[in-house]
Design an enzyme around this catalytic site. Sequence first.
Site, PDB file in Angstrom:
ATOM      1  N   THR A  73       0.843  -1.193   0.000  1.00 40.75           N
ATOM      2  CA  THR A  73       0.000   0.000   0.000  1.00 40.75           C
ATOM      3  C   THR A  73       0.878   1.244   0.000  1.00 40.75           C
ATOM      4  O   THR A  73       2.045   1.203   0.377  1.00 40.75           O
ATOM      5  CB  THR A  73      -0.913   0.059   1.242  1.00 40.75           C
ATOM      6  OG1 THR A  73      -0.091   0.146   2.422  1.00 40.75           O
ATOM      7  CG2 THR A  73      -1.814  -1.157   1.344  1.00 40.75           C
ATOM      8  N   ILE A  74       0.272   2.355  -0.415  1.00 38.50           N
ATOM      9  CA  ILE A  74       0.856   3.667  -0.186  1.00 38.50           C
ATOM     10  C   ILE A  74       0.126   4.245   1.015  1.00 38.50           C
ATOM     11  O   ILE A  74      -1.104   4.231   1.063  1.00 38.50           O
ATOM     12  CB  ILE A  74       0.734   4.580  -1.431  1.00 38.50           C
ATOM     13  CG1 ILE A  74       1.280   5.982  -1.125  1.00 38.50           C
ATOM     14  CG2 ILE A  74      -0.687   4.661  -1.953  1.00 38.50           C
ATOM     15  CD1 ILE A  74       1.338   6.889  -2.358  1.00 38.50           C
ATOM     16  N   SER A  75       0.870   4.684   2.014  1.00 40.27           N
ATOM     17  CA  SER A  75       0.266   5.181   3.250  1.00 40.27           C
ATOM     18  C   SER A  75      -0.556   6.435   3.001  1.00 40.27           C
ATOM     19  O   SER A  75      -0.385   7.130   1.995  1.00 40.27           O
ATOM     20  CB  SER A  75       1.346   5.490   4.286  1.00 40.27           C
ATOM     21  OG  SER A  75       2.035   4.333   4.671  1.00 40.27           O
ATOM     22  N   HIS A  80       2.653  10.132   5.892  1.00 42.34           N
ATOM     23  CA  HIS A  80       3.901  10.558   5.267  1.00 42.34           C
ATOM     24  C   HIS A  80       4.369  11.880   5.865  1.00 42.34           C
ATOM     25  O   HIS A  80       5.566  12.090   6.084  1.00 42.34           O
ATOM     26  CB  HIS A  80       3.698  10.704   3.752  1.00 42.34           C
ATOM     27  CG  HIS A  80       3.642   9.404   3.033  1.00 42.34           C
ATOM     28  ND1 HIS A  80       2.802   9.160   1.974  1.00 42.34           N
ATOM     29  CD2 HIS A  80       4.336   8.238   3.225  1.00 42.34           C
ATOM     30  CE1 HIS A  80       2.972   7.928   1.534  1.00 42.34           C
ATOM     31  NE2 HIS A  80       3.889   7.350   2.281  1.00 42.34           N
ATOM     32  N   ASP A 128      13.064  -1.735  -2.062  1.00 41.13           N
ATOM     33  CA  ASP A 128      11.877  -2.572  -1.901  1.00 41.13           C
ATOM     34  C   ASP A 128      12.237  -3.988  -2.311  1.00 41.13           C
ATOM     35  O   ASP A 128      13.090  -4.189  -3.189  1.00 41.13           O
ATOM     36  CB  ASP A 128      10.718  -2.048  -2.758  1.00 41.13           C
ATOM     37  CG  ASP A 128       9.364  -2.484  -2.203  1.00 41.13           C
ATOM     38  OD1 ASP A 128       8.640  -1.628  -1.660  1.00 41.13           O
ATOM     39  OD2 ASP A 128       9.030  -3.683  -2.295  1.00 41.13           O
ATOM     40  N   ASP A 162      16.372  -6.746   0.281  1.00 44.61           N
ATOM     41  CA  ASP A 162      15.729  -7.004   1.566  1.00 44.61           C
ATOM     42  C   ASP A 162      15.959  -5.809   2.485  1.00 44.61           C
ATOM     43  O   ASP A 162      17.053  -5.635   3.030  1.00 44.61           O
ATOM     44  CB  ASP A 162      16.304  -8.284   2.188  1.00 44.61           C
ATOM     45  CG  ASP A 162      15.558  -8.731   3.435  1.00 44.61           C
ATOM     46  OD1 ASP A 162      14.818  -7.913   4.027  1.00 44.61           O
ATOM     47  OD2 ASP A 162      15.725  -9.902   3.842  1.00 44.61           O
TER      48      ASP A 162
END
Length: 248
Positions: A73-75, A80, A128, A162
């Site tokens: 997801t994008i917060s 942010h 990511d 990671d």
Amino acid sequence: MFNLIKSNLNKRAMTMAWYCSGSTNTELIENLFKAGLIQNERVKDAMIGVDRAHYAPSRAYSDSPQPIGYGATISAPHMHGHACEYLINYLKPGARVLDIGSGSGYLTHVLANLVTDSNTQGQVIGIDHISELTDLARTNMNKSKKGSELQASTTVKFITGDGRLGWKEGAPYDAIHVGAAADQLHPTLVDQLRAPGRLFIPVESEDESENLNGGQYIWVVDKREDGSIHKEKVFQVSYVPLTDAPRG
């Protein structure tokens, strides 16, 4: 007192998201600022400078989290804003930043705005564990001239790896942001901080009574100039977990 204020703001955000949403990116950020959910002028300007529609696939100007695929997801934008404000003293022009769980690339771009000015260029590395998301982040940043320039100058780099291991090649970092909930406060990340430096990370609580109520908390970890470590649990959150990349 600062942390109490921010905790109260986070509670307000859950009930004010509908009010702070806008029809444009500027309106969204201005509404968050007027409501006190963003308080720092530098953070406000940096967020206005990144069109959320380039990074959120739907309802881009809603103050709510959005799915971006691959279980990520994008917060919500107020989160942010909170993250940037907790890190702001370490986000000066020229600073080096690691953004773990960079997802669609939105916050990485905002952080780059904060560490770069007309005279000084910092660097933000977005990492990511899902290669499709690092590809997506690069594509999203290229939707704007400024984003394309930030990548071309290597002010922003996206890495597949990671995030629990950080990114040793770019260390030490003035600030590290983690955008997914870790199962523990990984010492490797603290090791990669500059002294002084700050880590902002959501962590699953080890307290069973807290876990019954959704026990994830933001921890702010400071490495002081003498190398000593100070940790503070600041408010409760709900993030997707910081885990291995999905198989298949």
